[in-house]
Design a protein around this motif. Sequence first.
Motif, PDB file in Angstrom:
ATOM      1  N   TYR A 103     -62.343   0.644-112.650  1.00 26.06           N
ATOM      2  CA  TYR A 103     -61.015   0.551-113.266  1.00 26.06           C
ATOM      3  C   TYR A 103     -59.927   0.621-112.193  1.00 26.06           C
ATOM      4  O   TYR A 103     -58.934  -0.100-112.259  1.00 26.06           O
ATOM      5  N   ARG A 104     -60.122   1.455-111.180  1.00 24.59           N
ATOM      6  CA  ARG A 104     -59.125   1.583-110.120  1.00 24.59           C
ATOM      7  C   ARG A 104     -58.995   0.278-109.322  1.00 24.59           C
ATOM      8  O   ARG A 104     -57.892  -0.139-108.985  1.00 24.59           O
ATOM      9  N   LEU A 105     -60.134  -0.354-109.038  1.00 30.71           N
ATOM     10  CA  LEU A 105     -60.080  -1.646-108.334  1.00 30.71           C
ATOM     11  C   LEU A 105     -59.239  -2.655-109.121  1.00 30.71           C
ATOM     12  O   LEU A 105     -58.384  -3.342-108.567  1.00 30.71           O
ATOM     13  N   ALA A 106     -59.507  -2.736-110.422  1.00 24.58           N
ATOM     14  CA  ALA A 106     -58.789  -3.695-111.267  1.00 24.58           C
ATOM     15  C   ALA A 106     -57.331  -3.280-111.462  1.00 24.58           C
ATOM     16  O   ALA A 106     -56.432  -4.127-111.464  1.00 24.58           O
ATOM     17  N   ALA A 107     -57.090  -1.984-111.632  1.00 24.42           N
ATOM     18  CA  ALA A 107     -55.719  -1.486-111.837  1.00 24.42           C
ATOM     19  C   ALA A 107     -54.848  -1.818-110.634  1.00 24.42           C
ATOM     20  O   ALA A 107     -53.678  -2.190-110.793  1.00 24.42           O
ATOM     21  N   ASN A 108     -55.423  -1.695-109.447  1.00 23.04           N
ATOM     22  CA  ASN A 108     -54.675  -2.016-108.232  1.00 23.04           C
ATOM     23  C   ASN A 108     -54.340  -3.497-108.130  1.00 23.04           C
ATOM     24  O   ASN A 108     -53.491  -3.881-107.319  1.00 23.04           O
ATOM     25  N   GLN A 109     -54.991  -4.307-108.956  1.00 17.70           N
ATOM     26  CA  GLN A 109     -54.678  -5.738-109.009  1.00 17.70           C
ATOM     27  C   GLN A 109     -53.817  -6.055-110.240  1.00 17.70           C
ATOM     28  O   GLN A 109     -53.721  -7.197-110.656  1.00 17.70           O
ATOM     29  N   ASN A 110     -53.224  -5.023-110.809  1.00 17.07           N
ATOM     30  CA  ASN A 110     -52.289  -5.157-111.929  1.00 17.07           C
ATOM     31  C   ASN A 110     -52.970  -5.549-113.239  1.00 17.07           C
ATOM     32  O   ASN A 110     -52.355  -6.180-114.096  1.00 17.07           O
ATOM     33  N   HIS A 111     -54.224  -5.180-113.414  1.00 10.95           N
ATOM     34  CA  HIS A 111     -54.934  -5.445-114.669  1.00 10.95           C
ATOM     35  C   HIS A 111     -54.497  -4.389-115.676  1.00 10.95           C
ATOM     36  O   HIS A 111     -54.776  -3.203-115.524  1.00 10.95           O
ATOM     37  N   GLU A 112     -53.815  -4.836-116.719  1.00  9.96           N
ATOM     38  CA  GLU A 112     -53.187  -3.938-117.694  1.00  9.96           C
ATOM     39  C   GLU A 112     -54.174  -2.983-118.368  1.00  9.96           C
ATOM     40  O   GLU A 112     -53.933  -1.769-118.451  1.00  9.96           O
ATOM     41  N   ASN A 113     -55.286  -3.496-118.877  1.00 14.35           N
ATOM     42  CA  ASN A 113     -56.246  -2.629-119.550  1.00 14.35           C
ATOM     43  C   ASN A 113     -56.852  -1.621-118.582  1.00 14.35           C
ATOM     44  O   ASN A 113     -57.047  -0.453-118.929  1.00 14.35           O
ATOM     45  N   ALA A 114     -57.134  -2.049-117.375  1.00 12.23           N
ATOM     46  CA  ALA A 114     -57.699  -1.143-116.382  1.00 12.23           C
ATOM     47  C   ALA A 114     -56.718  -0.024-116.050  1.00 12.23           C
ATOM     48  O   ALA A 114     -57.120   1.132-115.867  1.00 12.23           O
ATOM     49  N   GLN A 115     -55.439  -0.354-115.986  1.00 15.73           N
ATOM     50  CA  GLN A 115     -54.428   0.672-115.726  1.00 15.73           C
ATOM     51  C   GLN A 115     -54.422   1.717-116.835  1.00 15.73           C
ATOM     52  O   GLN A 115     -54.391   2.924-116.567  1.00 15.73           O
ATOM     53  N   LEU A 116     -54.477   1.263-118.071  1.00 13.98           N
ATOM     54  CA  LEU A 116     -54.518   2.178-119.210  1.00 13.98           C
ATOM     55  C   LEU A 116     -55.784   3.030-119.180  1.00 13.98           C
ATOM     56  O   LEU A 116     -55.722   4.260-119.294  1.00 13.98           O
ATOM     57  N   GLN A 117     -56.935   2.390-119.015  1.00 10.42           N
ATOM     58  CA  GLN A 117     -58.198   3.114-119.047  1.00 10.42           C
ATOM     59  C   GLN A 117     -58.316   4.101-117.885  1.00 10.42           C
ATOM     60  O   GLN A 117     -58.823   5.212-118.066  1.00 10.42           O
ATOM     61  N   LEU A 118     -57.839   3.712-116.720  1.00 10.44           N
ATOM     62  CA  LEU A 118     -57.846   4.620-115.576  1.00 10.44           C
ATOM     63  C   LEU A 118     -56.980   5.835-115.890  1.00 10.44           C
ATOM     64  O   LEU A 118     -57.378   6.973-115.635  1.00 10.44           O
TER      65      LEU A 118
END
Length: 156
Positions: A103-118
């Motif tokens: 989730y952190r890898l994806a969140a750092n790429q501005n992935h909205e769901n990953a940011q929420l889940q992280l």
Amino acid sequence: MNFLSVLLIIGLSLFLSACANSASYEGNHEFQMAKSGNVDAQYNVAMNFLNGDEGFPKDYLQAKKWFKLASEQGDSSAQNALGIIYLRGFDGQKNLGKSEYYYRLAANQNHENAQLQLALILLTKKENIKEAIYWLEKASAQGNVEAKEKLLELRK
């Protein structure tokens, strides 16, 4: 034709049909592209294995394998999918640490769901509230309703 001949023909046709369908996805154009390293095809093949679509059998281990290949090439949707797989334990292996990692890898790429889940994972760790709020704000700025609601709840 006698009864045994009919039975033999039916059995043979069932056997041939099973053989033909057992690996029909291997001739699939997208599968071939995925094998050659195409990141979009790897993600699509993973989704096909995850859902049992397009002639692919439902196979969580294969889905995870193809998501990992796409993830290694930086695909944020594949990273998010791996976060989900590890969080929910689709393959029988729940692993919150690995879920947080992907989730952190994806969140750092501005992935909205990953940011929420992280953020939701971080909220379970009381010492990470500040970072959780940071990720909720990022997801909220992208219009994520659940992130907005969680921020309001935390600010009460």
